[in-house]
Scaffold this active site. Sequence first.
Site, PDB file in Angstrom:
ATOM      1  N   ASP A 299       4.680  12.715  15.471  1.00 41.31           N
ATOM      2  CA  ASP A 299       4.919  12.656  14.029  1.00 41.31           C
ATOM      3  C   ASP A 299       3.592  12.883  13.298  1.00 41.31           C
ATOM      4  O   ASP A 299       3.246  12.152  12.379  1.00 41.31           O
ATOM      5  CB  ASP A 299       5.518  11.295  13.659  1.00 41.31           C
ATOM      6  CG  ASP A 299       6.184  11.310  12.289  1.00 41.31           C
ATOM      7  OD1 ASP A 299       6.474  12.405  11.773  1.00 41.31           O
ATOM      8  OD2 ASP A 299       6.407  10.225  11.720  1.00 41.31           O
TER       9      ASP A 299
ATOM     10  N   LEU B  90       0.831  -1.210   0.000  1.00 43.02           N
ATOM     11  CA  LEU B  90       0.000   0.000   0.000  1.00 43.02           C
ATOM     12  C   LEU B  90       0.861   1.254   0.000  1.00 43.02           C
ATOM     13  O   LEU B  90       0.504   2.276  -0.572  1.00 43.02           O
ATOM     14  CB  LEU B  90      -0.903   0.022   1.240  1.00 43.02           C
ATOM     15  CG  LEU B  90      -2.039  -0.985   1.315  1.00 43.02           C
ATOM     16  CD1 LEU B  90      -2.689  -0.932   2.691  1.00 43.02           C
ATOM     17  CD2 LEU B  90      -3.075  -0.693   0.240  1.00 43.02           C
TER      18      LEU B  90
ATOM     19  N   VAL C  98      12.091   3.281   5.972  1.00 39.98           N
ATOM     20  CA  VAL C  98      12.273   2.328   7.068  1.00 39.98           C
ATOM     21  C   VAL C  98      11.450   1.069   6.868  1.00 39.98           C
ATOM     22  O   VAL C  98      11.895  -0.027   7.210  1.00 39.98           O
ATOM     23  CB  VAL C  98      11.914   2.997   8.412  1.00 39.98           C
ATOM     24  CG1 VAL C  98      11.823   1.978   9.535  1.00 39.98           C
ATOM     25  CG2 VAL C  98      12.964   4.053   8.765  1.00 39.98           C
TER      26      VAL C  98
END
Length: 527
Positions: free
Chosen positions: A288, A131, A136
């Site tokens: 974040d 997706l 990372v």
Amino acid sequence: MKLLAVRRLLRIQRVVIRYQLDELLLELPLPFWLRALSWLLPWRWLPRRPLALSRGARLRLALEDLGPIFIKFGQLLSTRRDLLPPDIADELARLQDQVPPFPEDQAIALIERQLGAPVSQLFARFDSQPLASASVAQVHAAQLKSGEEVVVKVVRPGLKPVIRQDLAWLFLLARIAERASADARRLRPVEVVSDYEKTIFDELDLLREAANASQLRRNFEGSPLLYVPQVYWDLCRHQVLVMERIYGVPVTDLATLADQRTDMKLLAERGVEIFFTQVFRDSFFHADMHPGNIFVSTRTPWSPQYIAIDCGIIGSLTDEDQDYLARNLIAFFKRDYRKVAQLHIDSGWVPADTKVNEFEAAIRTVCEPIFEKPLKDISFGQLLLRLFQTARRFNMEVQPQLVLLQKTLLNIEGLGRQLYPDLDLWSTAQPFLERWMRERVSPLHLLRNLQQQAEQVPHLSQIARDALERLQRPEPPRESDARDQWPLRLLGAALIAAGAVQGLAPLLATWPAWLMVGGGLYLVLRR
């Protein structure tokens, strides 16, 4: 390992030459000896065409060229607006953490190795096409045997050696910068790289992210403000994370939000409320919260609910930091600059010998122009940023938790103003902060504090004994770690090689080549 390091050094050198970053470095106030040393670089003796790019664009393109680890470092730097010039910070904020996906067979092999069973036994369906893919990890859609739709996050294979290699060079550059320039020392580059090292290795541990998501979900369980997907713990490991799949509207898709008649004013205000709830009620905030990690539920557009994903980076504050921050913000909007200055000293954020009058005057000079604007145009994040920049001149120690907080506040504030341009952040936040301050001095809160302190009484004698033993025990002398020396030696080897090449070139003078060879030998042979 060393061969990989040499190859990486040569790659960095090529990128520096391509984007003329050495010219960018020479714009800094470098000491004479380092500026003179720069003329030993072979490419500075060759004609080069000037690049029609700003310094920020050159730096951004160079980081993108160097790959995911440097991209993420640039993204971290972009949040340190208290350290960087605005033009560079703005360019670094444009860095995109998008890389091609790694092959599906590698993802499946890692999942099966981590979970100890074939994918066909673990899932009723597993989509091989990811997706999303980032530096990372990448994410695959799947369905559990019990029917639940989930996403499977898989860490990119072989990352740790590359990260350690790049971090070694970043630390080397940071140490050189600190030794070479007083201005660089003020910016604490080694501390910035250390902060990045912790962040990147935390992101590699998906069990940590799963724990963060579970905690955040529990904090907002049953809340109309925020929904956090469920973690399936029996399918989570250090390199694999399985979570509930969510379906929502990306928070930046304003057209779709408008089509479903979302209350945009309430949505913007709830974003601010979520931030202050996380910071002051829970002392556990998603750090974040850029637009890619935030969605809006489609269920109740008249009472919109946020959905948060990717809890890899979490911030928290101590009770003392919470208290000082709340009192600072309230004092700011009352224009009580003396109290702001005194709070910074009392909290230990600036040295105790700081002159309050001078600090107060500096804060007033920076902040008074801001308050001439209407309240709806005042940026909380920019206010904190200006405060940090002013406090830096008074030797404020870097507070990592406050840097995360300021970055998160800037994200939330920018998002809120995008959703509803007339958002008055202070009117939304003030009732929350004042209520929180009242609760801090309530009898119930004071009673809880007394209970917590009473629990420590039996341990006081042991704490005192341990402290005395530490004072009596001499600290062993620190020895230089050989692992810290190998980047310098590799740099020396590169200088020798470059010097030899330059010495053989008939069109160039040979004295820089001898100096380069000599400098390289010194770095290689030094102890």
